[in-house]
Design an enzyme around this catalytic site. Sequence first.
Site, PDB file in Angstrom:
ATOM      1  NE  ARG A  84       0.140  -3.200   0.413  1.00  0.00           N
ATOM      2  CZ  ARG A  84      -0.048  -2.807   1.672  1.00  0.00           C
ATOM      3  NH1 ARG A  84      -1.263  -2.814   2.198  1.00  0.00           N
ATOM      4  NH2 ARG A  84       0.953  -2.399   2.408  1.00  0.00           N
ATOM      5  CE  LYS A 138       2.381   1.166   1.613  1.00  0.00           C
ATOM      6  NZ  LYS A 138       1.213   1.776   2.254  1.00  0.00           N
ATOM      7  CD  GLU A 161      -6.809   4.304   1.471  1.00  0.00           C
ATOM      8  OE1 GLU A 161      -6.178   3.788   2.408  1.00  0.00           O
ATOM      9  OE2 GLU A 161      -6.569   4.048   0.280  1.00  0.00           O
TER      10      GLU A 161
HETATM   11  C1  LIG Z   1       0.185   1.626   3.162  1.00  0.00           C
HETATM   12  C2  LIG Z   1      -1.184   2.216   3.117  1.00  0.00           C
HETATM   13  C3  LIG Z   1      -2.218   1.806   3.975  1.00  0.00           C
HETATM   14  C4  LIG Z   1      -2.005   0.836   5.109  1.00  0.00           C
HETATM   15  O1  LIG Z   1      -1.652  -0.437   4.695  1.00  0.00           O
HETATM   16  P1  LIG Z   1      -1.019  -1.462   5.750  1.00  0.00           P
HETATM   17  O2  LIG Z   1      -0.772  -2.672   4.932  1.00  0.00           O
HETATM   18  O3  LIG Z   1      -2.028  -1.665   6.798  1.00  0.00           O
HETATM   19  O4  LIG Z   1       0.222  -0.826   6.262  1.00  0.00           O
HETATM   20  C5  LIG Z   1      -3.474   2.350   3.801  1.00  0.00           C
HETATM   21  N1  LIG Z   1      -3.701   3.270   2.856  1.00  0.00           N
HETATM   22  C6  LIG Z   1      -2.741   3.702   2.025  1.00  0.00           C
HETATM   23  C7  LIG Z   1      -3.071   4.711   1.000  1.00  0.00           C
HETATM   24  C8  LIG Z   1      -1.446   3.201   2.127  1.00  0.00           C
HETATM   25  O5  LIG Z   1      -0.503   3.640   1.308  1.00  0.00           O
END
Ligand SMILES: *Cc1c(COP(=O)(O)O)cnc(C)c1O
Length: 338
Positions: free
Chosen positions: A78, A180, A214
């Site tokens: 990722r 991210k 989300e």
């Molecule tokens: C990091 C993150 C998540 C969760 O990802 P995980 O891999 O489960 O920790 C979900 N949404 C956003 C916007 C994020 O930055």
Amino acid sequence: MSQPTPSPFGTQFAATMATATWDDGAWSEVQLGPVAPLSVHPAAHVLHYGSAGFEGLKAHRGDDGIVRLFRPDRHVARMQRTARLLHLPEPGIDRLSGMIHATVAANLTEAPAPPGALYVRPVLIGTEANIGAAAAPARSALLYVLTSPVGDYFTGGLRPLRLAVETTLPRTTPQFGEAKTGANYVMALGVTLHAKQELGVDQVLFAPDGDVQETGAANFLLLDDDRVVTKALDSSFLHGVTRDSILTLAADLGYEVDERQHLSLDDVLAWARNGGEAALSGTAAVLAPVGTLVHDGDEIPMGDGEVGKNTRTLRDALTAVQRGQVPDQHAWTVPVTA
Ligand SMILES: *Cc1c(COP(=O)(O)O)cnc(C)c1O
């Protein structure tokens, strides 16, 4: 005897970090050194044009004393995706996973016992000193891995969260859903702060035009005794490793997993009327129960408004794998030795 008050999540750091720099198209050797202020030029690309990406994963100490990283391969992949989206140099798998392992190994004694963990934060920033590079990728970059011993994300135990539903603004722009990057967080911040102040909520669920995406930092799932429902992967939201793990464990436990191309706010409201549960998934919060949605002035309880039974079942199933308490059927955990 009273317990020492744990530091707030993410404010305490283990002593050693790994760093590597990228210049003229090539990476430097990886260095392990003390966590200390960085030296970046005031004209650094990241400070002006937002070239910053990160990851967040955990190393868990089991009852057997062994410290295990949870699905580091997924986090590395990722971060490569994030780097591509930000036009930063993509760290190779061996380089980045080597830096993660080396940092955890160097700080192994700092990995707390459950429910704590050693939170691992790889960061990639554009460091070229050039304020003329607004429309160009940074030609130099810095990659480092920081670790933070963390306690339970929810001090005082699991509690049901209150979420405001935002139906106008998206969490981020379409081209950055899968990245991210700090830009996404600061973009969600105004909406979240406003909702916290006005509605006393913990988080905002972004559902622009009724399309449920989300929250600012976690994926959204619906659960009942038979099913787990969530939005199918697309480019509008971050593909959580926790989301994927929960869906896999749910299928193992006999739940029907329903990933929908389109998850509408109407679907969520109907789910609530039927007494279904909702939860947020993410590395920090694991699987966090949603007690209430606040939408259009209405308070909508999810499940019985408390910590849902299915949420607890799936959360416990995940933490059991992470802590080495049950066989790791999907080869998700990677032991780290000093
Ligand atoms: C990091 C993150 C998540 C969760 O990802 P995980 O891999 O489960 O920790 C979900 N949404 C956003 C916007 C994020 O930055």
